[in-house]
Design a protein around this motif. Structure first.
Motif, PDB file in Angstrom:
ATOM      1  N   ASN A 138       0.824  -1.188   0.000  1.00 49.82           N
ATOM      2  CA  ASN A 138       0.000   0.000   0.000  1.00 49.82           C
ATOM      3  C   ASN A 138       0.869   1.252   0.000  1.00 49.82           C
ATOM      4  N   ASP A 139       0.245   2.363  -0.374  1.00 47.13           N
ATOM      5  CA  ASP A 139       0.863   3.674  -0.261  1.00 47.13           C
ATOM      6  C   ASP A 139       1.141   3.978   1.212  1.00 47.13           C
ATOM      7  N   GLY A 140       2.302   4.598   1.495  1.00 43.92           N
ATOM      8  CA  GLY A 140       2.657   4.938   2.867  1.00 43.92           C
ATOM      9  C   GLY A 140       4.155   5.111   3.017  1.00 43.92           C
ATOM     10  N   GLY A 141       4.608   5.306   4.259  1.00 42.85           N
ATOM     11  CA  GLY A 141       6.024   5.524   4.509  1.00 42.85           C
ATOM     12  C   GLY A 141       6.932   4.452   3.934  1.00 42.85           C
ATOM     13  N   PRO A 142       6.624   3.132   4.122  1.00 39.93           N
ATOM     14  CA  PRO A 142       7.485   2.099   3.543  1.00 39.93           C
ATOM     15  C   PRO A 142       7.595   2.169   2.019  1.00 39.93           C
ATOM     16  N   HIS A 143       6.524   2.611   1.347  1.00 36.59           N
ATOM     17  CA  HIS A 143       6.592   2.828  -0.106  1.00 36.59           C
ATOM     18  C   HIS A 143       7.705   3.826  -0.431  1.00 36.59           C
ATOM     19  N   HIS A 144       7.776   4.920   0.323  1.00 34.41           N
ATOM     20  CA  HIS A 144       8.784   5.941   0.053  1.00 34.41           C
ATOM     21  C   HIS A 144      10.184   5.450   0.436  1.00 34.41           C
ATOM     22  N   LEU A 145      10.288   4.628   1.482  1.00 32.36           N
ATOM     23  CA  LEU A 145      11.582   4.023   1.810  1.00 32.36           C
ATOM     24  C   LEU A 145      12.060   3.137   0.670  1.00 32.36           C
ATOM     25  N   ALA A 146      11.153   2.339   0.121  1.00 35.10           N
ATOM     26  CA  ALA A 146      11.513   1.463  -0.989  1.00 35.10           C
ATOM     27  C   ALA A 146      11.958   2.274  -2.200  1.00 35.10           C
ATOM     28  N   ALA A 147      11.259   3.386  -2.466  1.00 37.50           N
ATOM     29  CA  ALA A 147      11.647   4.252  -3.573  1.00 37.50           C
ATOM     30  C   ALA A 147      13.020   4.865  -3.319  1.00 37.50           C
ATOM     31  N   THR A 148      13.281   5.266  -2.070  1.00 38.55           N
ATOM     32  CA  THR A 148      14.585   5.821  -1.718  1.00 38.55           C
ATOM     33  C   THR A 148      15.685   4.788  -1.907  1.00 38.55           C
ATOM     34  N   ALA A 149      15.380   3.538  -1.572  1.00 35.30           N
ATOM     35  CA  ALA A 149      16.349   2.449  -1.733  1.00 35.30           C
ATOM     36  C   ALA A 149      16.535   2.053  -3.187  1.00 35.30           C
ATOM     37  N   GLY A 150      15.674   2.555  -4.078  1.00 35.84           N
ATOM     38  CA  GLY A 150      15.768   2.204  -5.494  1.00 35.84           C
ATOM     39  C   GLY A 150      15.224   0.841  -5.827  1.00 35.84           C
ATOM     40  N   LEU A 151      14.398   0.267  -4.928  1.00 36.31           N
ATOM     41  CA  LEU A 151      13.890  -1.079  -5.162  1.00 36.31           C
ATOM     42  C   LEU A 151      12.918  -1.133  -6.337  1.00 36.31           C
ATOM     43  N   PRO A 152      12.919  -2.223  -7.085  1.00 39.01           N
ATOM     44  CA  PRO A 152      11.779  -2.492  -7.964  1.00 39.01           C
ATOM     45  C   PRO A 152      10.531  -2.594  -7.096  1.00 39.01           C
ATOM     46  N   MET A 153       9.402  -2.065  -7.574  1.00 43.37           N
ATOM     47  CA  MET A 153       8.254  -1.993  -6.679  1.00 43.37           C
ATOM     48  C   MET A 153       6.943  -1.890  -7.441  1.00 43.37           C
ATOM     49  N   VAL A 154       5.891  -2.366  -6.760  1.00 41.38           N
ATOM     50  CA  VAL A 154       4.515  -2.164  -7.202  1.00 41.38           C
ATOM     51  C   VAL A 154       3.738  -1.663  -5.994  1.00 41.38           C
ATOM     52  N   SER A 155       3.166  -0.463  -6.110  1.00 42.75           N
ATOM     53  CA  SER A 155       2.434   0.148  -5.004  1.00 42.75           C
ATOM     54  C   SER A 155       0.981   0.360  -5.401  1.00 42.75           C
ATOM     55  N   LEU A 156       0.089   0.176  -4.422  1.00 42.37           N
ATOM     56  CA  LEU A 156      -1.339   0.352  -4.654  1.00 42.37           C
ATOM     57  C   LEU A 156      -1.783   1.681  -4.057  1.00 42.37           C
ATOM     58  N   PHE A 157      -2.498   2.474  -4.858  1.00 41.63           N
ATOM     59  CA  PHE A 157      -2.908   3.809  -4.443  1.00 41.63           C
ATOM     60  C   PHE A 157      -4.420   3.938  -4.475  1.00 41.63           C
ATOM     61  N   GLN A 158      -4.959   4.460  -3.379  1.00 42.88           N
ATOM     62  CA  GLN A 158      -6.372   4.806  -3.327  1.00 42.88           C
ATOM     63  C   GLN A 158      -6.572   6.246  -3.794  1.00 42.88           C
ATOM     64  N   ILE A 159      -5.484   7.034  -3.774  1.00 44.30           N
ATOM     65  CA  ILE A 159      -5.462   8.393  -4.290  1.00 44.30           C
ATOM     66  C   ILE A 159      -4.627   8.412  -5.566  1.00 44.30           C
ATOM     67  N   SER A 160      -4.592   9.553  -6.235  1.00 36.94           N
ATOM     68  CA  SER A 160      -3.805   9.637  -7.468  1.00 36.94           C
ATOM     69  C   SER A 160      -2.335   9.384  -7.178  1.00 36.94           C
ATOM     70  N   PRO A 161      -1.687   8.527  -7.951  1.00 40.95           N
ATOM     71  CA  PRO A 161      -0.275   8.217  -7.703  1.00 40.95           C
ATOM     72  C   PRO A 161       0.694   9.267  -8.227  1.00 40.95           C
ATOM     73  N   VAL A 162       0.190  10.274  -8.943  1.00 37.56           N
ATOM     74  CA  VAL A 162       1.074  11.216  -9.622  1.00 37.56           C
ATOM     75  C   VAL A 162       2.028  11.902  -8.644  1.00 37.56           C
ATOM     76  N   GLU A 163       1.511  12.363  -7.502  1.00 35.80           N
ATOM     77  CA  GLU A 163       2.342  13.109  -6.560  1.00 35.80           C
ATOM     78  C   GLU A 163       3.357  12.229  -5.837  1.00 35.80           C
TER      79      GLU A 163
END
Length: 337
Positions: free
Chosen positions: A260-285
């Motif tokens: 899900n969208d949340g703090g761990p999603h941003h940690l994974a992005a910071t780490a450069g991990l391959p990822m699939v995140s689920l968003f209930q809001i627009s993912p653009v931001e």
């Protein structure tokens, strides 16, 4: 011509993910003004993100429910620094007044009503008049400076050698082989994809040789077990609760993120991990553009013009099918090779 600022204050209270998205701004301030000292006004928890930043000189720590005396102490410390420039990344009344109270000669923020416009800022932009885009890039637009590199949006979170050692030991104790970090809960109930569907994704990843590491915070273990109890394969769920910097180190030692969208999603992005995140809001931001290995799934009801990679589904968030999410996971796995 105005002389370049010698001391700069960035105001970023709370919200761990938003604080990570502020790190490109801090880095570019130091690049544009190499002789300046860049300080942060933050809370103790999100302040950990900037503790070892090579771009930050000082942190002013303000507790979420600080007393009047604590607030005055922080304001006095800020005014003693004699800031030339302050940048408020919130635009809420509290931070607008703190930006004004800092005494900075030049104050930049998001304009909203009089109190958050010319009264508190010397320069302000209505948030709804800024491009709807990745939050890290929109922060940079606040500067209104032609020297800004809008493609320099890598997130940063340096941690201590002790936190790195914790992560190494955590990997040795809990992470056998290839690992997928899974964040299956959220502080917002509306942002939680159904546990039985997460369990199906976890089992399919287990069949592909990935061990699910369930990521959760204090008080969230029972909600996480609603997923693991539905799984046919084992998952890593019992472990000492890491601090946020330690979790950053652990995330860097994983191979994939799904959640899900949340703090761990941003940690994974910071780490450069391959990822699939689920968003209930627009993912653009919240999703960096043009990253084939960092993808999203979201309902079409929140669809906006989007440079990020992923799928909008013509279903409500909680009804997004497992197979649609799995298709995005497979795309990521193909890129991993």
């Amino acid at each position: 011509m105005n002389s370049p600022p010698q001391r700069i204050l960035v105001v970023r209270l709370r919200m761990l993910g938003d604080s990570l998205l502020a790190t490109p701004l801090v880095r570019q301030l130091k690049r544009i003004y190499p002789e300046a000292e860049v300080d942060l006004l933050c809370q103790p928890q999100n302040g950990a993100i900037f503790l070892y930043s090579p771009h930050v000189a000082q942190r002013h720590l303000l507790r979420r429910k600080a007393s009047a005396g604590e607030i005055w102490s922080v304001v006095r410390a800020m005014r003693e620094r004699r800031y030339d420039l302050a940048i408020d990344l919130h635009g809420i009344p509290k931070t607008a007044w703190l930006t004004l109270a800092s005494g900075a000669k030049r104050r930049i923020g998001y304009r909203k009503w009089l109190a958050r416009g010319p009264l508190c800022y010397t320069e302000s932009t209505p948030r709804d008049q800024m491009p709807y885009e990745y939050n890290a890039r929109r922060n940079l637009r606040l500067l209104g400076d032609g020297r800004v590199d809008y493609d320099d949006v890598d997130l940063e979170f340096p941690i201590s050698s002790e936190d790195e050692a914790f992560a190494d030991q955590f990997k040795a104790d809990h992470i056998p082989g290839r690992t997928v970090a899974m964040y299956v809960i959220s502080q917002d109930p509306d942002k939680i994809w159904p546990p039985e569907r997460f369990a199906q994704i976890a089992d399919r990843l287990s069949e592909r040789g990935y061990t699910p590491l369930m990521v959760y915070g204090p008080g969230q273990e029972q909600a996480t077990r609603e997923v693991t109890d539905r799984m046919k394969s084992p998952a890593v769920v019992d472990y000492p609760m890491p601090t946020f910097p330690q979790l950053m180190g652990v995330m860097r030692r994983c191979d994939l993120f799904v959640g899900n969208d949340g703090g761990p999603h941003h940690l994974a992005a910071t780490a450069g991990l391959p990822m699939v995140s689920l968003f209930q809001i627009s993912p653009v931001e919240w999703t960096r553009p043009h990253r084939e290995h960092q993808r999203f799934v979201a309902p079409s009801e929140v669809q906006t013009p989007c440079e990020s990679c992923g799928t909008f589904v013509d279903r409500p968030f909680k009804e997004i099918p497992t197979d649609v999410v799995w298709e995005e996971v497979e795309r990521v796995l193909e890129n991993i090779g």
